[in-house]
Design a protein around this motif. Structure first.
Motif, PDB file in Angstrom:
ATOM      1  N   LYS A  91     103.016  46.115  38.219  1.00 36.84           N
ATOM      2  CA  LYS A  91     102.034  46.834  39.029  1.00 36.84           C
ATOM      3  C   LYS A  91     101.949  48.317  38.660  1.00 36.84           C
ATOM      4  CE  LYS A  91     102.783  43.817  43.057  1.00 36.84           C
ATOM      5  NZ  LYS A  91     103.191  43.787  44.484  1.00 36.84           N
ATOM      6  N   TYR A  93     100.540  50.223  36.433  1.00 37.67           N
ATOM      7  CA  TYR A  93      99.288  50.906  36.096  1.00 37.67           C
ATOM      8  C   TYR A  93      98.348  51.005  37.292  1.00 37.67           C
ATOM      9  CZ  TYR A  93     101.233  50.607  31.490  1.00 37.67           C
ATOM     10  OH  TYR A  93     102.098  50.741  30.423  1.00 37.67           O
ATOM     11  N   ILE A  94      98.364  50.015  38.157  1.00 41.43           N
ATOM     12  CA  ILE A  94      97.561  50.116  39.366  1.00 41.43           C
ATOM     13  C   ILE A  94      98.202  51.079  40.351  1.00 41.43           C
ATOM     14  CG2 ILE A  94      98.615  48.170  40.592  1.00 41.43           C
ATOM     15  CD1 ILE A  94      94.882  49.135  40.590  1.00 41.43           C
ATOM     16  N   GLY A 168      92.437  53.958  30.367  1.00 37.83           N
ATOM     17  CA  GLY A 168      92.358  52.662  31.029  1.00 37.83           C
ATOM     18  C   GLY A 168      91.620  52.676  32.349  1.00 37.83           C
ATOM     19  N   ARG A 169      91.218  53.853  32.822  1.00 33.85           N
ATOM     20  CA  ARG A 169      90.517  53.929  34.102  1.00 33.85           C
ATOM     21  C   ARG A 169      88.994  53.835  33.899  1.00 33.85           C
ATOM     22  NH1 ARG A 169      93.741  58.688  37.506  1.00 33.85           N
ATOM     23  NH2 ARG A 169      95.847  57.956  37.025  1.00 33.85           N
ATOM     24  N   GLN A 216      97.466  52.883  27.632  1.00 32.11           N
ATOM     25  CA  GLN A 216      96.388  51.893  27.519  1.00 32.11           C
ATOM     26  C   GLN A 216      95.388  52.350  26.463  1.00 32.11           C
ATOM     27  OE1 GLN A 216      95.240  49.767  31.285  1.00 32.11           O
ATOM     28  NE2 GLN A 216      96.286  51.498  32.229  1.00 32.11           N
ATOM     29  N   GLY A 304     101.355  38.742  31.519  1.00 30.62           N
ATOM     30  CA  GLY A 304     100.869  39.541  32.624  1.00 30.62           C
ATOM     31  C   GLY A 304     101.725  40.751  32.977  1.00 30.62           C
ATOM     32  N   PHE A 306     102.477  43.396  31.037  1.00 28.26           N
ATOM     33  CA  PHE A 306     101.760  44.561  30.523  1.00 28.26           C
ATOM     34  C   PHE A 306     100.272  44.233  30.389  1.00 28.26           C
ATOM     35  CE2 PHE A 306     105.894  45.530  28.132  1.00 28.26           C
ATOM     36  CZ  PHE A 306     106.281  46.533  29.018  1.00 28.26           C
ATOM     37  N   PRO A 307      99.404  45.248  30.463  1.00 27.12           N
ATOM     38  CA  PRO A 307      98.002  45.034  30.092  1.00 27.12           C
ATOM     39  C   PRO A 307      97.911  44.531  28.650  1.00 27.12           C
ATOM     40  CG  PRO A 307      98.262  47.132  31.225  1.00 27.12           C
ATOM     41  CD  PRO A 307      99.646  46.608  30.987  1.00 27.12           C
ATOM     42  N   ASP A 308      96.887  43.772  28.346  1.00 35.00           N
ATOM     43  CA  ASP A 308      96.781  43.109  27.040  1.00 35.00           C
ATOM     44  C   ASP A 308      96.849  44.078  25.862  1.00 35.00           C
ATOM     45  OD1 ASP A 308      96.573  40.704  28.325  1.00 35.00           O
ATOM     46  OD2 ASP A 308      94.390  40.547  28.147  1.00 35.00           O
TER      47      ASP A 308
END
Length: 424
Positions: A91, A93-94, A168-169, A216, A304, A306-308
């Protein structure tokens, strides 16, 4: 006079100085690289008063005796690369969007205490939101327990580079960040960003000379500053009494950072033999962070986590750091201990010792990298990193002799910082 004395006692003051006597079965002398037998350390007013042969008993009933006759005692450890504001999780990055600064600060105090209790009495925080400066102040003022913190505040990065926290935002929700938030493009920006870090209360400067794994963005290794920008950053930092640490994976970025005048190269994954020789020539230190490399490579295998965009970088870069460390050590590059804690769980910093020894560094040299060498990087070689009269009383203990079993450093059973016992 009697009334004044009584009042002082009620306020918590004592007319008799309280010293602490520590009986050490083994004592690691980081200067000589030897394990000494049967010593007594006397601590007074937060500093080491004396180191005596044999077991010397306290002189007054007011003194404290700490019996570590069946333990190994060594100076408090120094980790030159941590991130106290964060700890890697799916979680993360969110959370950068949903967490308020107060949330970040409260959690950082937990990470700081965990780090201290693991035996790391001094750390260099290599970047966050700037909350790390408040955490340092809180520790220094005695509000929370934690290591002695030297922090860069916010990282200095280029637009879209590693360290640009807007990566990434949603682009419609992201402003064009500038030097005040650590984003620079050109020499003038670089100059202003350093001065802003000074204004904000940073102790050092951290730049991202190349791409990185956990940002990202696609590239983990491309150079992201010009030589002129790095040179200006180092020049202004020197004017303000600060040193520069450079995150760098790719060799061209490493080369520019060395030539520009940074003090330390962090990670250094794809470093060439030529760059290693350049580090020796310029006196640049290498802070390897092997543990972080191994951790991201493992976590990248969990779907899941890390972001891809991060997964292929983690799998490519992570496993290589230990081998780079081995090559650098054999070449005689100066090694300073650093882990990148926050990429993995805070408090597990001592894992790094095991990986360093696996790669060919003797245990005593690994300990020296986390004591006297770390102190040199921080310009504190006359204050910490060694158990000597006049030094700050940063003292830890483990159950076994680490030169015989390096794993014992993962289980610190006694922690003193500035003469205060935090774990016994």
């Amino acid at each position: 006079m009697k009334k004044l004395f009584t009042l002082l006692l009620l306020m918590g003051y004592s007319a008799i100085a309280q010293n602490t006597y520590i009986h050490c079965g083994n004592l690691i002398d980081t200067r000589s690289g030897k394990v000494l037998k049967n010593k007594t350390i006397v601590v007074e007013d937060g500093k080491i008063l004396s180191v005596n042969s044999g077991f010397v008993n306290p002189k007054t009933d007011n003194d404290i005796l700490v019996d570590l006759k069946d333990k190994t005692v060594l100076p408090g450890l120094i980790d030159l690369h941590v991130h106290l504001e964060e700890e890697s999780n799916p979680k993360k990055y969110i959370e950068r969007i949903t967490n308020n600064r107060e949330d970040v600060a409260l959690r950082a105090t937990v990470f700081a205490k965990r780090t201290l209790l693991a035996g790391f009495t001094t750390v260099r925080d290599c970047g966050g939101t700037g909350v790390n400066i408040a955490v340092r102040k809180g520790i220094n003022n005695g509000y929370v327990a934690g290591p002695r913190v030297y922090t860069s505040g916010r990282i200095i990065a280029s637009t879209g580079g590693h360290g640009d926290r807007s990566n990434g935002r949603n682009l419609e929700l992201v402003e064009d960040w500038g030097p005040d938030k650590g984003i620079v493009n050109g020499v003038a920006d670089a100059r202003k960003a350093v001065r802003q870090r000074y204004k904000n209360g940073a102790d050092l400067i951290k730049i991202t000379a190349t791409g990185g794994v956990l940002s990202q963005a696609k590239n983990s290794s491309n150079p992201q500053f010009t030589l002129e920008e790095i040179t200006e950053i180092c020049k202004i930092a020197k004017d303000y009494g600060m040193k520069v640490a450079a995150h760098a994976h790719g060799d061209e970025g490493i080369r520019r950072a060395i030539l520009g005048g940074v003090t330390t190269i962090e990670h250094g994954t794809l470093m060439s033999d030529e760059s290693m020789e350049l580090m020796k020539q310029y006196g640049t230190y290498f802070v390897p962070t092997i543990t972080a490399g191994k951790e991201v490579a493992e976590k990248a295998k969990i779907e899941g986590f890390f972001p891809d965009v991060i997964v292929p970088k983690a799998l490519a870069i992570g496993p290589k750091i230990q081998n780079t460390f081995a090559r650098a050590y054999k070449k005689g590059v100066k090694i300073a201990f650093g882990t990148d804690a926050g990429v993995f769980d805070h408090g597990d910093n001592a894992r790094e010792f095991t990986y360093m020894v696996e790669a060919g560094m003797p245990v005593m040299e690994a300990i020296q990298s986390a004591t006297i060498t770390g102190a040199e990087v921080l310009d504190l070689e006359n204050s910490i990193g060694s158990i000597e009269p006049g030094y700050l009383a940063d003292i830890i203990a483990v159950n076994e002799d680490p030169t015989q079993n390096v794993e014992t450093l993962k289980d610190v059973i006694f922690v003193m910082k500035d003469g205060v016992i935090y774990k016994q």
